[in-house]
Design a protein around this motif. Structure first.
Motif, PDB file in Angstrom:
ATOM      1  N   ASP A 163       0.810  -1.220   0.000  1.00 58.12           N
ATOM      2  CA  ASP A 163       0.000   0.000   0.000  1.00 58.12           C
ATOM      3  C   ASP A 163       0.843   1.269   0.000  1.00 58.12           C
ATOM      4  OD1 ASP A 163      -2.672  -1.252   0.194  1.00 58.12           O
ATOM      5  OD2 ASP A 163      -1.952  -1.930   2.150  1.00 58.12           O
ATOM      6  N   HIS A 164       1.976   1.220   0.714  1.00 54.16           N
ATOM      7  CA  HIS A 164       2.795   2.433   0.814  1.00 54.16           C
ATOM      8  C   HIS A 164       4.281   2.082   0.878  1.00 54.16           C
ATOM      9  CE1 HIS A 164      -0.590   5.108   1.129  1.00 54.16           C
ATOM     10  NE2 HIS A 164      -1.098   4.373   2.102  1.00 54.16           N
ATOM     11  N   TYR A 165       5.086   3.066   0.523  1.00 51.40           N
ATOM     12  CA  TYR A 165       6.536   2.879   0.403  1.00 51.40           C
ATOM     13  C   TYR A 165       7.255   3.912   1.260  1.00 51.40           C
ATOM     14  CZ  TYR A 165      11.150   3.053  -1.889  1.00 51.40           C
ATOM     15  OH  TYR A 165      12.491   3.055  -2.159  1.00 51.40           O
ATOM     16  N   VAL A 166       8.253   3.445   2.025  1.00 50.36           N
ATOM     17  CA  VAL A 166       9.059   4.318   2.867  1.00 50.36           C
ATOM     18  C   VAL A 166      10.527   3.969   2.651  1.00 50.36           C
ATOM     19  CG1 VAL A 166       9.572   5.087   5.208  1.00 50.36           C
ATOM     20  CG2 VAL A 166       7.234   4.432   4.610  1.00 50.36           C
ATOM     21  N   GLU A 167      11.320   4.979   2.329  1.00 51.98           N
ATOM     22  CA  GLU A 167      12.758   4.767   2.108  1.00 51.98           C
ATOM     23  C   GLU A 167      13.547   5.738   2.975  1.00 51.98           C
ATOM     24  OE1 GLU A 167      16.029   5.628  -1.431  1.00 51.98           O
ATOM     25  OE2 GLU A 167      13.985   5.078  -1.994  1.00 51.98           O
ATOM     26  N   VAL A 168      14.575   5.232   3.628  1.00 54.19           N
ATOM     27  CA  VAL A 168      15.426   6.083   4.451  1.00 54.19           C
ATOM     28  C   VAL A 168      16.870   5.866   4.043  1.00 54.19           C
ATOM     29  CG1 VAL A 168      15.597   4.348   6.290  1.00 54.19           C
ATOM     30  CG2 VAL A 168      16.036   6.759   6.806  1.00 54.19           C
ATOM     31  N   GLY A 169      17.623   6.963   3.947  1.00 50.59           N
ATOM     32  CA  GLY A 169      19.021   6.897   3.552  1.00 50.59           C
ATOM     33  C   GLY A 169      19.962   6.853   4.738  1.00 50.59           C
ATOM     34  N   PHE A 170      21.254   6.729   4.428  1.00 49.49           N
ATOM     35  CA  PHE A 170      22.280   6.648   5.466  1.00 49.49           C
ATOM     36  C   PHE A 170      22.196   7.802   6.460  1.00 49.49           C
ATOM     37  CE2 PHE A 170      25.471   4.129   2.701  1.00 49.49           C
ATOM     38  CZ  PHE A 170      24.952   2.947   3.165  1.00 49.49           C
ATOM     39  N   GLY A 171      22.212   9.033   5.908  1.00 45.05           N
ATOM     40  CA  GLY A 171      22.265  10.207   6.766  1.00 45.05           C
ATOM     41  C   GLY A 171      21.067  10.320   7.670  1.00 45.05           C
ATOM     42  N   GLY A 172      19.889  10.027   7.140  1.00 41.11           N
ATOM     43  CA  GLY A 172      18.680  10.110   7.940  1.00 41.11           C
ATOM     44  C   GLY A 172      18.687   9.128   9.093  1.00 41.11           C
ATOM     45  N   PHE A 173      19.153   7.914   8.856  1.00 39.86           N
ATOM     46  CA  PHE A 173      19.200   6.894   9.899  1.00 39.86           C
ATOM     47  C   PHE A 173      20.104   7.350  11.039  1.00 39.86           C
ATOM     48  CE2 PHE A 173      21.220   3.213  11.847  1.00 39.86           C
ATOM     49  CZ  PHE A 173      20.131   2.438  12.207  1.00 39.86           C
ATOM     50  N   ALA A 174      21.317   7.790  10.698  1.00 40.76           N
ATOM     51  CA  ALA A 174      22.264   8.212  11.728  1.00 40.76           C
ATOM     52  C   ALA A 174      21.759   9.433  12.481  1.00 40.76           C
ATOM     53  CB  ALA A 174      23.628   8.501  11.091  1.00 40.76           C
ATOM     54  N   THR A 268      12.029   9.319   2.065  1.00 42.80           N
ATOM     55  CA  THR A 268      11.213   9.375   0.851  1.00 42.80           C
ATOM     56  C   THR A 268      10.016   8.456   1.026  1.00 42.80           C
ATOM     57  OG1 THR A 268      13.170   9.775  -0.522  1.00 42.80           O
ATOM     58  CG2 THR A 268      11.187   9.022  -1.646  1.00 42.80           C
ATOM     59  N   VAL A 269       8.839   8.927   0.619  1.00 40.55           N
ATOM     60  CA  VAL A 269       7.625   8.104   0.690  1.00 40.55           C
ATOM     61  C   VAL A 269       6.893   8.204  -0.641  1.00 40.55           C
ATOM     62  CG1 VAL A 269       7.408   8.465   3.181  1.00 40.55           C
ATOM     63  CG2 VAL A 269       6.179   9.980   1.604  1.00 40.55           C
ATOM     64  N   ASP A 270       5.913   7.326  -0.837  1.00 40.60           N
ATOM     65  CA  ASP A 270       5.130   7.393  -2.063  1.00 40.60           C
ATOM     66  C   ASP A 270       4.186   8.581  -2.010  1.00 40.60           C
ATOM     67  OD1 ASP A 270       2.121   6.235  -1.466  1.00 40.60           O
ATOM     68  OD2 ASP A 270       3.628   5.325  -0.164  1.00 40.60           O
ATOM     69  N   LYS A 271       3.878   9.120  -3.157  1.00 40.50           N
ATOM     70  CA  LYS A 271       3.097  10.359  -3.225  1.00 40.50           C
ATOM     71  C   LYS A 271       1.658  10.187  -2.758  1.00 40.50           C
ATOM     72  CE  LYS A 271       1.541   9.932  -8.037  1.00 40.50           C
ATOM     73  NZ  LYS A 271       1.547  10.580  -9.369  1.00 40.50           N
ATOM     74  N   ASP A 272       1.181   8.952  -2.681  1.00 43.23           N
ATOM     75  CA  ASP A 272      -0.195   8.719  -2.240  1.00 43.23           C
ATOM     76  C   ASP A 272      -0.310   8.602  -0.723  1.00 43.23           C
ATOM     77  OD1 ASP A 272      -1.218   8.696  -4.860  1.00 43.23           O
ATOM     78  OD2 ASP A 272      -0.642   6.601  -5.109  1.00 43.23           O
ATOM     79  N   MET A 273       0.816   8.587  -0.043  1.00 43.56           N
ATOM     80  CA  MET A 273       0.776   8.461   1.411  1.00 43.56           C
ATOM     81  C   MET A 273       0.357   9.790   2.035  1.00 43.56           C
ATOM     82  SD  MET A 273       3.757   7.424   4.179  1.00 43.56           S
ATOM     83  CE  MET A 273       3.885   5.708   3.671  1.00 43.56           C
ATOM     84  N   SER A 274      -0.573   9.724   2.970  1.00 40.39           N
ATOM     85  CA  SER A 274      -1.010  10.905   3.712  1.00 40.39           C
ATOM     86  C   SER A 274      -0.277  10.952   5.049  1.00 40.39           C
ATOM     87  CB  SER A 274      -2.516  10.854   3.945  1.00 40.39           C
ATOM     88  OG  SER A 274      -2.849   9.768   4.804  1.00 40.39           O
ATOM     89  N   LEU A 275      -0.414  12.085   5.718  1.00 39.60           N
ATOM     90  CA  LEU A 275       0.192  12.191   7.046  1.00 39.60           C
ATOM     91  C   LEU A 275      -0.414  11.150   7.984  1.00 39.60           C
ATOM     92  CD1 LEU A 275       2.000  13.556   9.107  1.00 39.60           C
ATOM     93  CD2 LEU A 275       0.222  15.290   9.459  1.00 39.60           C
ATOM     94  N   PHE A 276      -1.712  10.891   7.846  1.00 37.82           N
ATOM     95  CA  PHE A 276      -2.350   9.874   8.670  1.00 37.82           C
ATOM     96  C   PHE A 276      -1.735   8.497   8.402  1.00 37.82           C
ATOM     97  CE2 PHE A 276      -5.536   6.507   9.071  1.00 37.82           C
ATOM     98  CZ  PHE A 276      -5.883   6.638  10.405  1.00 37.82           C
ATOM     99  N   ASP A 277      -1.478   8.186   7.117  1.00 34.45           N
ATOM    100  CA  ASP A 277      -0.842   6.909   6.773  1.00 34.45           C
ATOM    101  C   ASP A 277       0.539   6.812   7.406  1.00 34.45           C
ATOM    102  OD1 ASP A 277      -2.961   5.986   5.108  1.00 34.45           O
ATOM    103  OD2 ASP A 277      -2.209   7.217   3.463  1.00 34.45           O
TER     104      ASP A 277
END
Length: 340
Positions: A163-174, A268-277
């Motif tokens: 339903d939804h996609y979430v991506e996190v990079g190196f810098g964000g994780f640290a 980064t998230v998919d464009k269809d994701m809302s703040l509630f999602d």
């Protein structure tokens, strides 16, 4: 000596007039103002952070699995470096590899309408059929061509709609790790991996962002390759979610702002994701850190599967057990699943 003045009969039975009250409600007004500002902060900070998150067209087109009850998220840890400065690359020991980004972690989280949340690790060396590519490939190769192909690949092999996609990079994780003041992890034995730039003693200890990144990326320190790594990744994700959503974070405005805003530029998230999602995603991550969640790895039948044609060694799923697992998610019956 003057005589007392007679009392006017009109006022003889009137009760004595009370003294004017002092203004004591200033304290209540001040407290009310502080509470109002606190509530506004709780709302405004996430809205601000949400506005900074990149939204992309991540979902595949064409025929897809049917929607199921609950919500399924694909979470990817990317080794993309283009958003990192030279100093950040040096601090995080990421190197300066060119070429398409790769995945350091692939996880599917299913948040059912009722029942426990399930977080499933997918080894990035999993042997799968990638649409448009002949022969079995490592699933990581699908991400090289973008998240849509990775989602399509996972949907084809699991039958479960993402339903939804979430991506996190190196810098964000640290940055997130550092924003919550580090994370406590208990190591059963010492870990030394020059490639991941870690040299950690055995026992419980606080890891900062740099050490935490090396801890979850290492493939050689414990001799378990991807299997040890996915277990550490799940444990780290749960620990971070638990600490980030603890009362000490919400009651500390500085930490709350830092947690909410640190790392969003690498998210980064998919464009269809809302703040509630996204809030539901965060609550799901919090659930898997405690008794309200189940964490496991896709069932494996062979961790030395030969792809052939010089494509190396991959991980082969146990088809029957994997099918049963994903069918349970599709049916919304996750109560019988156990962490592993």
């Amino acid at each position: 000596m003057s005589q007392p003045q007679p009392i006017d009969p009109r006022y003889a039975n009137r009760p004595p007039q009370a003294r004017p009250k002092k203004r004591r409600n200033w304290f209540l007004r001040t407290v009310g103002l502080i509470v109002l500002l606190f509530i506004l902060m709780l709302v405004a900070v996430p809205l601000y952070a949400w506005s900074r998150i990149d939204k992309i067209d991540a979902m595949p087109t064409g025929s897809r699995p049917a929607e199921t009850s609950g919500t399924t998220y694909l979470m990817v840890g990317s080794d993309a470096r283009e958003d990192l400065t030279r100093a950040e690359r040096a601090r995080l020991h990421t190197g300066s590899d060119a070429g398409p980004p790769r995945t350091d972690s692939i996880m599917v989280m299913h948040v059912p309408d009722s029942g426990p949340t399930v977080l499933i690790s997918i080894p990035r060396d999993s042997a799968v059929n990638i649409p448009g590519v002949s022969g079995k490939q490592k699933i990581n190769a699908a991400f090289n061509k973008g998240p849509a192909l990775l989602i399509e690949t996972i949907e084809n092999v699991t039958g479960l709609r993402i339903d939804h996609y979430v991506e996190v990079g190196f810098g964000g994780f640290a940055s997130v790790i550092d924003s919550i003041g580090g994370i406590n992890m208990c190591l059963p034995k010492a870990m030394k991996d020059p490639q991941a730039h870690i040299n950690l003693p055995a026992g419980c200890q606080e890891l900062n962002g740099v050490n935490a990144l090396g801890y979850v990326r290492s493939r050689h320190a414990d001799g378990n390759n991807d299997f040890g790594r996915v277990e550490r990744q799940r444990a780290m994700v749960g620990a971070v979610a638990k600490k980030a959503s603890s009362p000490t974070t919400f009651l500390n405005p500085i930490r709350y702002y830092s947690v909410a805003t640190k790392g969003v530029d690498a998210l980064t998230v998919d464009k269809d994701m809302s703040l509630f999602d996204f809030i539901r995603f965060a609550r799901g991550m919090r659930a898997v850190s405690g008794s309200g969640g189940i964490t496991l790895t896709v069932p494996i039948s062979d961790d030395n599967y030969q792809l052939g044609n010089g494509r190396g060694v991959a991980v082969k799923w146990d088809t029957a057990k994997a099918k049963a697992l994903f069918n349970a998610l599709k049916s919304g019956n996750t109560t019988g699943l156990k962490s592993s």
